[in-house]
Design an enzyme around this catalytic site. Sequence first.
Site, PDB file in Angstrom:
ATOM      1  N   ILE A  94       0.810  -1.232   0.000  1.00 30.06           N
ATOM      2  CA  ILE A  94       0.000   0.000   0.000  1.00 30.06           C
ATOM      3  C   ILE A  94       0.840   1.277   0.000  1.00 30.06           C
ATOM      4  O   ILE A  94       0.298   2.376  -0.097  1.00 30.06           O
ATOM      5  CB  ILE A  94      -1.037   0.026   1.148  1.00 30.06           C
ATOM      6  CG1 ILE A  94      -0.339  -0.036   2.512  1.00 30.06           C
ATOM      7  CG2 ILE A  94      -2.056  -1.096   0.977  1.00 30.06           C
ATOM      8  CD1 ILE A  94      -1.246   0.338   3.673  1.00 30.06           C
ATOM      9  N   ARG A 147     -10.736  -5.401  12.454  1.00 35.02           N
ATOM     10  CA  ARG A 147     -11.662  -4.941  13.496  1.00 35.02           C
ATOM     11  C   ARG A 147     -12.993  -5.676  13.364  1.00 35.02           C
ATOM     12  O   ARG A 147     -13.648  -5.969  14.338  1.00 35.02           O
ATOM     13  CB  ARG A 147     -11.894  -3.437  13.370  1.00 35.02           C
ATOM     14  CG  ARG A 147     -10.622  -2.638  13.520  1.00 35.02           C
ATOM     15  CD  ARG A 147     -10.911  -1.172  13.305  1.00 35.02           C
ATOM     16  NE  ARG A 147     -11.625  -0.589  14.419  1.00 35.02           N
ATOM     17  CZ  ARG A 147     -12.402   0.492  14.320  1.00 35.02           C
ATOM     18  NH1 ARG A 147     -12.586   1.084  13.156  1.00 35.02           N
ATOM     19  NH2 ARG A 147     -13.018   0.971  15.383  1.00 35.02           N
ATOM     20  N   ARG A 183      -6.258  -7.511  18.369  1.00 38.14           N
ATOM     21  CA  ARG A 183      -5.406  -7.649  17.173  1.00 38.14           C
ATOM     22  C   ARG A 183      -4.003  -7.076  17.379  1.00 38.14           C
ATOM     23  O   ARG A 183      -3.109  -7.329  16.578  1.00 38.14           O
ATOM     24  CB  ARG A 183      -6.056  -6.990  15.962  1.00 38.14           C
ATOM     25  CG  ARG A 183      -6.108  -5.483  16.047  1.00 38.14           C
ATOM     26  CD  ARG A 183      -6.561  -4.873  14.755  1.00 38.14           C
ATOM     27  NE  ARG A 183      -6.840  -3.458  14.894  1.00 38.14           N
ATOM     28  CZ  ARG A 183      -7.046  -2.642  13.885  1.00 38.14           C
ATOM     29  NH1 ARG A 183      -7.025  -3.098  12.658  1.00 38.14           N
ATOM     30  NH2 ARG A 183      -7.296  -1.369  14.086  1.00 38.14           N
ATOM     31  N   ASN A 195      -3.695   0.683 -12.599  1.00 36.40           N
ATOM     32  CA  ASN A 195      -3.507   0.858 -14.043  1.00 36.40           C
ATOM     33  C   ASN A 195      -2.156   0.302 -14.479  1.00 36.40           C
ATOM     34  O   ASN A 195      -1.288   0.012 -13.647  1.00 36.40           O
ATOM     35  CB  ASN A 195      -3.721   2.319 -14.450  1.00 36.40           C
ATOM     36  CG  ASN A 195      -2.651   3.248 -13.937  1.00 36.40           C
ATOM     37  OD1 ASN A 195      -1.461   3.039 -14.186  1.00 36.40           O
ATOM     38  ND2 ASN A 195      -3.062   4.291 -13.212  1.00 36.40           N
ATOM     39  N   ARG A 254       9.282  -4.108  -7.007  1.00 33.75           N
ATOM     40  CA  ARG A 254       9.072  -5.266  -6.117  1.00 33.75           C
ATOM     41  C   ARG A 254       9.453  -6.590  -6.766  1.00 33.75           C
ATOM     42  O   ARG A 254       9.576  -7.604  -6.074  1.00 33.75           O
ATOM     43  CB  ARG A 254       7.612  -5.307  -5.654  1.00 33.75           C
ATOM     44  CG  ARG A 254       7.151  -4.038  -4.981  1.00 33.75           C
ATOM     45  CD  ARG A 254       7.972  -3.684  -3.756  1.00 33.75           C
ATOM     46  NE  ARG A 254       7.449  -2.481  -3.103  1.00 33.75           N
ATOM     47  CZ  ARG A 254       7.845  -2.045  -1.920  1.00 33.75           C
ATOM     48  NH1 ARG A 254       8.782  -2.695  -1.239  1.00 33.75           N
ATOM     49  NH2 ARG A 254       7.341  -0.944  -1.402  1.00 33.75           N
TER      50      ARG A 254
HETATM   51  C1  FAD Z   1      13.735  -2.541  -1.928  1.00 37.35           C
HETATM   52  C2  FAD Z   1      12.870  -1.512  -1.242  1.00 37.35           C
HETATM   53  C3  FAD Z   1      13.154  -1.117   0.049  1.00 37.35           C
HETATM   54  C4  FAD Z   1      12.355  -0.148   0.685  1.00 37.35           C
HETATM   55  N1  FAD Z   1      12.643   0.216   1.963  1.00 37.35           N
HETATM   56  C5  FAD Z   1      11.885   1.140   2.588  1.00 37.35           C
HETATM   57  C6  FAD Z   1      12.158   1.554   3.942  1.00 37.35           C
HETATM   58  O1  FAD Z   1      13.094   1.072   4.565  1.00 37.35           O
HETATM   59  N2  FAD Z   1      11.348   2.459   4.508  1.00 37.35           N
HETATM   60  C7  FAD Z   1      10.295   3.029   3.840  1.00 37.35           C
HETATM   61  O2  FAD Z   1       9.601   3.870   4.406  1.00 37.35           O
HETATM   62  N3  FAD Z   1      10.006   2.650   2.590  1.00 37.35           N
HETATM   63  C8  FAD Z   1      10.761   1.735   1.941  1.00 37.35           C
HETATM   64  N4  FAD Z   1      10.450   1.359   0.674  1.00 37.35           N
HETATM   65  C9  FAD Z   1       9.251   1.915   0.032  1.00 37.35           C
HETATM   66  C10 FAD Z   1       9.587   3.045  -0.955  1.00 37.35           C
HETATM   67  O3  FAD Z   1      10.213   4.129  -0.297  1.00 37.35           O
HETATM   68  C11 FAD Z   1       8.290   3.551  -1.631  1.00 37.35           C
HETATM   69  O4  FAD Z   1       7.438   4.137  -0.690  1.00 37.35           O
HETATM   70  C12 FAD Z   1       7.535   2.434  -2.308  1.00 37.35           C
HETATM   71  O5  FAD Z   1       8.392   1.595  -3.032  1.00 37.35           O
HETATM   72  C13 FAD Z   1       6.491   3.032  -3.259  1.00 37.35           C
HETATM   73  O6  FAD Z   1       7.226   3.606  -4.337  1.00 37.35           O
HETATM   74  P1  FAD Z   1       6.840   4.946  -5.046  1.00 37.35           P
HETATM   75  O7  FAD Z   1       6.616   6.003  -4.015  1.00 37.35           O
HETATM   76  O8  FAD Z   1       7.801   5.182  -6.163  1.00 37.35           O
HETATM   77  O9  FAD Z   1       5.525   4.418  -5.721  1.00 37.35           O
HETATM   78  P2  FAD Z   1       4.128   4.990  -6.085  1.00 37.35           P
HETATM   79  O10 FAD Z   1       3.396   5.536  -4.913  1.00 37.35           O
HETATM   80  O11 FAD Z   1       3.562   3.815  -6.779  1.00 37.35           O
HETATM   81  O12 FAD Z   1       4.384   6.201  -7.055  1.00 37.35           O
HETATM   82  C14 FAD Z   1       4.847   6.065  -8.384  1.00 37.35           C
HETATM   83  C15 FAD Z   1       5.600   7.328  -8.712  1.00 37.35           C
HETATM   84  O13 FAD Z   1       4.704   8.426  -8.716  1.00 37.35           O
HETATM   85  C16 FAD Z   1       5.377   9.584  -8.204  1.00 37.35           C
HETATM   86  N5  FAD Z   1       4.697   9.991  -6.961  1.00 37.35           N
HETATM   87  C17 FAD Z   1       3.847   9.248  -6.212  1.00 37.35           C
HETATM   88  N6  FAD Z   1       3.394   9.949  -5.167  1.00 37.35           N
HETATM   89  C18 FAD Z   1       3.991  11.156  -5.241  1.00 37.35           C
HETATM   90  C19 FAD Z   1       3.952  12.315  -4.437  1.00 37.35           C
HETATM   91  N7  FAD Z   1       3.202  12.385  -3.337  1.00 37.35           N
HETATM   92  N8  FAD Z   1       4.700  13.362  -4.790  1.00 37.35           N
HETATM   93  C20 FAD Z   1       5.464  13.328  -5.905  1.00 37.35           C
HETATM   94  N9  FAD Z   1       5.563  12.258  -6.721  1.00 37.35           N
HETATM   95  C21 FAD Z   1       4.824  11.187  -6.387  1.00 37.35           C
HETATM   96  C22 FAD Z   1       6.810   9.183  -7.959  1.00 37.35           C
HETATM   97  O14 FAD Z   1       7.563   9.440  -9.112  1.00 37.35           O
HETATM   98  C23 FAD Z   1       6.693   7.705  -7.726  1.00 37.35           C
HETATM   99  O15 FAD Z   1       7.898   6.984  -7.957  1.00 37.35           O
HETATM  100  C24 FAD Z   1      11.238   0.405  -0.005  1.00 37.35           C
HETATM  101  C25 FAD Z   1      10.959  -0.002  -1.301  1.00 37.35           C
HETATM  102  C26 FAD Z   1      11.753  -0.947  -1.923  1.00 37.35           C
HETATM  103  C27 FAD Z   1      11.404  -1.369  -3.337  1.00 37.35           C
END
Ligand code: FAD
Length: 266
Positions: free
Chosen positions: A110, A124, A189, A205, A216
């Site tokens: 998520i 819940r 829980r 999408n 992932r």
């Molecule tokens: C190997 C691995 C290790 C990780 N370890 C950690 C960890 O230790 N701690 C942790 O907290 N998380 C961790 N994460 C999670 C990571 O930081 C991201 O939150 C998660 O992978 C979702 O990626 P995303 O934000 O690119 O994706 P999505 O939410 O799917 O977004 C896709 C893209 O849309 C753009 N976007 C989305 N939302 C915004 C926004 N609000 N503002 C600007 N641009 C936006 C960005 O370009 C983003 O890459 C890890 C992820 C991976 C794959």
Amino acid sequence: MAEPTPNAAMKILREPTVYVTGRQNVNLDDIDRFLDDHGVAWQTDTLVAGEHLVETAGRICYMSFAKPRPGGNQAYIGHILEVGHGSVLEHAVWNLLITGVSRSLTHELIRHRAGFGYSQLSQRYVDESVAEYVEPDCIADDPELHQIWLETVTQTHQGYVKLTEKLLKTFEAEPDKTLRRKLARQAARSVLPNATETKIFVTANARALRHFIELRGNRHADTEIRKLAIAVLRILQQEAPNLFGDYQLAPLGDGTFEATTPYRKV
Ligand SMILES: Cc1cc2nc3c(=O)[nH]c(=O)nc-3n(C[C@H](O)[C@H](O)[C@H](O)COP(=O)(O)OP(=O)(O)OC[C@H]3O[C@@H](n4cnc5c(N)ncnc54)[C@H](O)[C@@H]3O)c2cc1C
């Protein structure tokens, strides 16, 4: 320590299950009406609604219906991937129901926000005394580690059941039975482990799904979510080969796979 006796209702899972609960339809009548209204004729060669809609949306940008280049939908989407016009891919959508995954997996899932919608089983409202648990492969494959895991999960499971029973008494003055159960379960829980199985309905999408698969389905991702990303990719490659056919699967040392593509984050 004595051999733990898991509750008969306690089941251990190791693999996710993905159900494709929904996919799109094309309304050809209205696409043809639009083409007629604009004095052009066009048809695509794909039978996949998501691919058809992506191409339609892409061709709107330049009104390029009249003289399509050769290669059909596959070449058209291949070009979109190459030049990175990713927003066009947002018009293809799937509804996936994912089960047999842990709460720790869905906590990671998520985090993918853009282009995703979620509905997840409520701890819940739903009684977790019949919960299933997801065991990591590297623990399940080692008898000593499996024993430690089983004892721990069994104890927390039994703790949850006991707490729920006692909390129902704590809230017995509450006349609304549904609310009484919710008050008990939402507190009980707190002892459930990350391994607790959950079910999550995901709508996403094609652009968002590609980004999820890249992050992932990578060797650095957690093993459980990587297995899910690869399972989702395999399904989507069947569903829409022109949108997901560019990914290659390479085996990793632990028996799982990694997905790679030359067109990352379009
Ligand atoms: C190997 C691995 C290790 C990780 N370890 C950690 C960890 O230790 N701690 C942790 O907290 N998380 C961790 N994460 C999670 C990571 O930081 C991201 O939150 C998660 O992978 C979702 O990626 P995303 O934000 O690119 O994706 P999505 O939410 O799917 O977004 C896709 C893209 O849309 C753009 N976007 C989305 N939302 C915004 C926004 N609000 N503002 C600007 N641009 C936006 C960005 O370009 C983003 O890459 C890890 C992820 C991976 C794959």
